[in-house]
Design a protein around this motif. Structure first.
Motif, PDB file in Angstrom:
ATOM      1  N   ARG A  44       0.818  -1.209   0.000  1.00 30.50           N
ATOM      2  CA  ARG A  44       0.000   0.000   0.000  1.00 30.50           C
ATOM      3  C   ARG A  44       0.858   1.268   0.000  1.00 30.50           C
ATOM      4  O   ARG A  44       0.441   2.297  -0.501  1.00 30.50           O
ATOM      5  N   LYS A  52      -6.549   0.912   3.036  1.00 34.69           N
ATOM      6  CA  LYS A  52      -7.862   0.774   3.651  1.00 34.69           C
ATOM      7  C   LYS A  52      -7.817   1.616   4.921  1.00 34.69           C
ATOM      8  O   LYS A  52      -6.753   1.889   5.470  1.00 34.69           O
ATOM      9  N   GLU A  53      -8.960   2.008   5.387  1.00 33.62           N
ATOM     10  CA  GLU A  53      -9.004   2.825   6.610  1.00 33.62           C
ATOM     11  C   GLU A  53      -8.271   2.125   7.762  1.00 33.62           C
ATOM     12  O   GLU A  53      -7.550   2.768   8.527  1.00 33.62           O
TER      13      GLU A  53
END
Length: 108
Positions: A44, A52-53
């Motif tokens: 990421r 993602k959160e």
């Protein structure tokens, strides 16, 4: 902290706070899990996937330390001296790969 000291610190923590080592198979599965968490942050951060959160507050260094912790646990419980193992591994790499990468046209 040296690798030898780290092995001692982890061993002391396990014996005083962790009660005992998990068995080798459990620790191997845990190592795989921790490597997966590290991979998630790297893909990421440096790859094409978006965060993602739930991933946004993860710490790369902390994830690496989790991998190292479990690896040290496995070394301790199987009698591996990681300092010596790393020295032998470096010797092997120098003998086998001493010029291989420098001669690799793909890396130029």
């Amino acid at each position: 902290m040296t690798i030898e000291e780290a092995q001692g610190v982890v061993d002391e923590w396990i014996k005083t706070k962790g009660v005992r080592y998990f068995n080798e198979l459990t620790n191997m599965a845990m190592l795989t899990e921790e490597v997966g968490e590290l991979a998630r942050i790297i893909v990421r951060t440096y790859g094409e996937q978006s965060f993602k959160e739930s991933d946004k507050n993860r710490d790369l260094g902390d994830e690496m330390a989790d991998v190292l912790w479990v690896l040290i646990c496995l070394a301790n419980q199987t009698g591996v001296d990681l300092t010596e193992a790393l020295k032998k591994n470096l010797d092997k790499k120098n003998l086998r790969d001493g010029t291989r990468h420098q001669e690799n046209d793909k890396l130029k």
